[in-house]
Design a protein around this motif. Structure first.
Motif, mmCIF file in Angstrom:
data_model
loop_
_atom_site.group_PDB
_atom_site.id
_atom_site.type_symbol
_atom_site.label_atom_id
_atom_site.label_comp_id
_atom_site.label_asym_id
_atom_site.label_seq_id
_atom_site.Cartn_x
_atom_site.Cartn_y
_atom_site.Cartn_z
ATOM 1 N N TYR A 179 0.840 -1.199 0.000
ATOM 2 C CA TYR A 179 0.000 0.000 0.000
ATOM 3 C C TYR A 179 0.877 1.253 0.000
ATOM 4 O O TYR A 179 0.631 2.193 -0.777
ATOM 5 N N ALA A 180 1.912 1.272 0.851
ATOM 6 C CA ALA A 180 2.826 2.416 0.895
ATOM 7 C C ALA A 180 3.544 2.592 -0.442
ATOM 8 O O ALA A 180 3.706 3.716 -0.937
ATOM 9 N N ALA A 181 3.976 1.469 -1.033
ATOM 10 C CA ALA A 181 4.619 1.539 -2.352
ATOM 11 C C ALA A 181 3.631 2.045 -3.397
ATOM 12 O O ALA A 181 4.005 2.811 -4.303
ATOM 13 N N GLY A 182 2.354 1.649 -3.274
ATOM 14 C CA GLY A 182 1.332 2.132 -4.198
ATOM 15 C C GLY A 182 1.140 3.633 -4.094
ATOM 16 O O GLY A 182 0.929 4.316 -5.113
ATOM 17 N N SER A 217 -4.246 -2.122 -4.473
ATOM 18 C CA SER A 217 -5.331 -1.448 -3.768
ATOM 19 C C SER A 217 -5.267 0.061 -3.961
ATOM 20 O O SER A 217 -6.258 0.764 -3.785
ATOM 21 N N VAL A 218 -4.102 0.548 -4.365
ATOM 22 C CA VAL A 218 -3.920 1.981 -4.634
ATOM 23 C C VAL A 218 -3.865 2.251 -6.134
ATOM 24 O O VAL A 218 -4.470 3.205 -6.632
ATOM 25 N N VAL A 219 -3.130 1.416 -6.855
ATOM 26 C CA VAL A 219 -2.981 1.563 -8.311
ATOM 27 C C VAL A 219 -3.444 0.242 -8.940
ATOM 28 O O VAL A 219 -2.640 -0.682 -9.138
ATOM 29 N N PRO A 220 -4.722 0.108 -9.222
ATOM 30 C CA PRO A 220 -5.287 -1.171 -9.671
ATOM 31 C C PRO A 220 -4.628 -1.783 -10.900
ATOM 32 O O PRO A 220 -4.577 -3.014 -11.038
ATOM 33 N N ASP A 221 -4.126 -0.945 -11.803
ATOM 34 C CA ASP A 221 -3.524 -1.487 -13.028
ATOM 35 C C ASP A 221 -2.003 -1.586 -12.936
ATOM 36 O O ASP A 221 -1.317 -1.733 -13.945
ATOM 37 N N ALA A 222 -1.480 -1.536 -11.719
ATOM 38 C CA ALA A 222 -0.031 -1.658 -11.549
ATOM 39 C C ALA A 222 0.430 -3.089 -11.824
ATOM 40 O O ALA A 222 -0.334 -4.046 -11.686
ATOM 41 N N GLY A 341 2.041 15.165 1.188
ATOM 42 C CA GLY A 341 0.601 15.390 1.251
ATOM 43 C C GLY A 341 -0.064 14.554 2.326
ATOM 44 O O GLY A 341 0.341 14.562 3.487
ATOM 45 N N ASP A 342 -1.083 13.799 1.932
ATOM 46 C CA ASP A 342 -1.835 12.993 2.893
ATOM 47 C C ASP A 342 -1.382 11.530 2.915
ATOM 48 O O ASP A 342 -2.090 10.661 3.432
ATOM 49 N N GLN A 343 -0.206 11.250 2.356
ATOM 50 C CA GLN A 343 0.260 9.862 2.287
ATOM 51 C C GLN A 343 0.376 9.224 3.678
ATOM 52 O O GLN A 343 -0.064 8.094 3.886
ATOM 53 N N GLU A 344 0.949 9.949 4.625
ATOM 54 C CA GLU A 344 1.129 9.388 5.961
ATOM 55 C C GLU A 344 -0.214 9.091 6.619
ATOM 56 O O GLU A 344 -0.400 8.031 7.234
ATOM 57 N N ALA A 345 -1.144 10.014 6.467
ATOM 58 C CA ALA A 345 -2.464 9.822 7.064
ATOM 59 C C ALA A 345 -3.156 8.595 6.463
ATOM 60 O O ALA A 345 -3.796 7.808 7.173
ATOM 61 N N LYS A 346 -3.018 8.429 5.155
ATOM 62 C CA LYS A 346 -3.646 7.271 4.503
ATOM 63 C C LYS A 346 -3.019 5.963 4.963
ATOM 64 O O LYS A 346 -3.726 4.977 5.229
#
Length: 369
Positions: A179-182, A217-222, A341-346
């Protein structure tokens, strides 16, 4: 939750590998970021059940406490294996205990090495990775009578009354790592991630599966490009895989390795591609000329510290396993080194959701939600 725990891991000749930490599709070590959980019985050092050996920590009553550490890897690898020794040495120094370290052990020699430590009158034998699980068979032999046994549990380690173990879960840590990598892929516009590890083993495939699910879950087409070099420590093979992946356009790379981790990350740094750690917290000042974007923390040393605390207090029980869960305990956890941005919060929200059960991470990895 099926229990194939990190061998991290621990077959990690790398890390869980780690993931120690590697056992369940849910197994290189630790600090606590915001939102990583408030702790549980595992973190506070309590255990239920099992049997309590007499006279901990000086179980042989010779007036001193000696911990024998067994590791299949290099305890100076700056990663998974070293973390086990560093945390143990720190605890031993603080309490005036002695540490006897035997590393780079061939699993075929595990039982004999354990016997040798018993003959040196150690009070505890601490096994740093599940590759050496056969050493536990020496626990019933006469020369090892009374010795306390601990192992960083993982795949294939069946609990018996003779030892205690720590367990973490591949799906929890590696889904969060993905998820973090995404989040980073989404930020840099990438669609490809790289995963490089050693032998093509079941736990390594489980790590890849959870990592991929987290990314998607973050980048579905990765797309996640996987390479199994056959060796966690061979930098030449790992570097070849890294260069091949970079030439294919990966925009984040995960060297789930042991001694070859920094070598791959150095190449990634030169190309401006973010990298993840296989077990330790390496955010902050760059060490060894490398810089990490994400720390995936499941250090066996952090888990063992909890057992040593109990051992000192005379409360470490044999025959039981201590489970460590993302979002409930201080470790394992995942953190972004320089969030935007909001990466840490997510990321923190995801960790909280896994810990609370709002997200069934096993279902998520299996594609059921």
């Amino acid at each position: 939750m099926n229990k194939m725990l990190r061998t991290v891991a621990a077959l990690v000749i790398a890390p869980g590998l780690l993931l120690t930490a590697c056992g369940d599709p849910q197994t290189d070590k630790p600090k606590t970021p915001k939102g990583s959980g408030t702790g549980s019985a595992a973190a506070t050092g309590t255990q239920a059940g099992g049997t309590l050996p007499e006279n901990e920590p000086d179980v042989n009553r010779d007036g001193k406490v000696v911990i024998g550490v067994m590791s299949p890897g290099d305890t100076k690898d700056k990663g998974y294996y070293q973390s086990f020794v560093d945390d143990t040495q720190k605890f031993a120094d603080e309490n005036g205990w002695k540490l006897t370290i035997v590393d780079k052990i061939n699993p075929a020699n595990a039982v004999q090495q354990a016997r040798n430590l018993c003959l040196q009158r150690v009070d505890m034998i601490a096994i740093g990775a599940s590759e050496l699980k056969d050493a536990l068979s020496a626990s019933t032999e006469p020369q090892c009578k009374g010795v306390t046994w601990y192992i960083s549990g993982g795949q294939g380690v069946k609990q018996t009354p003779a030892f205690t173990q720590s367990l973490d879960f591949i799906n929890e840590s590696l889904y969060a790592a993905g998820y973090a990598a995404g989040l980073i892929l989404k930020e840099n516009g990438g669609k490809k991630a790289g995963y490089i590890t050693g032998p093509d083993l079941d736990f390594a495939r489980a790590v890849a599966k959870a990592f991929t699910a987290g990314i998607k879950s973050v980048v579905p087409d990765a797309e996640v490009i996987e390479n199994y070099t056959g060796d966690f420590n061979d930098s030449g093979k790992a570097n070849e895989a890294a260069n091949a992946q970079l030439s294919q356009g990966v925009k984040v790379i995960y060297p789930y390795l042991g001694g070859a981790t920094d070598s791959v990350t150095r190449i990634a740094n030169q190309k401006g591609v973010p990298a993840l750690t296989p077990g330790t917290d390496r955010c902050g000042a760059a060490g060894g000329g490398v810089k990490y974007a994400i720390s995936v923390i499941f250090s066996p040393g952090a888990y063992f510290a909890g057992a040593l605390k109990d051992f000192k207090e005379g409360t470490l029980r044999m025959g039981v396993a201590r489970e460590w869960h993302l979002g409930k305990d201080p470790v394992p956890t995942v953190k972004l080194c320089e969030p935007k941005g909001d990466q840490e919060a997510k990321l923190n929200k995801l960790i909280e959701d896994i810990g609370s059960g709002r997200l069934n991470v096993d279902d998520a990895v299996a594609g059921k939600q």
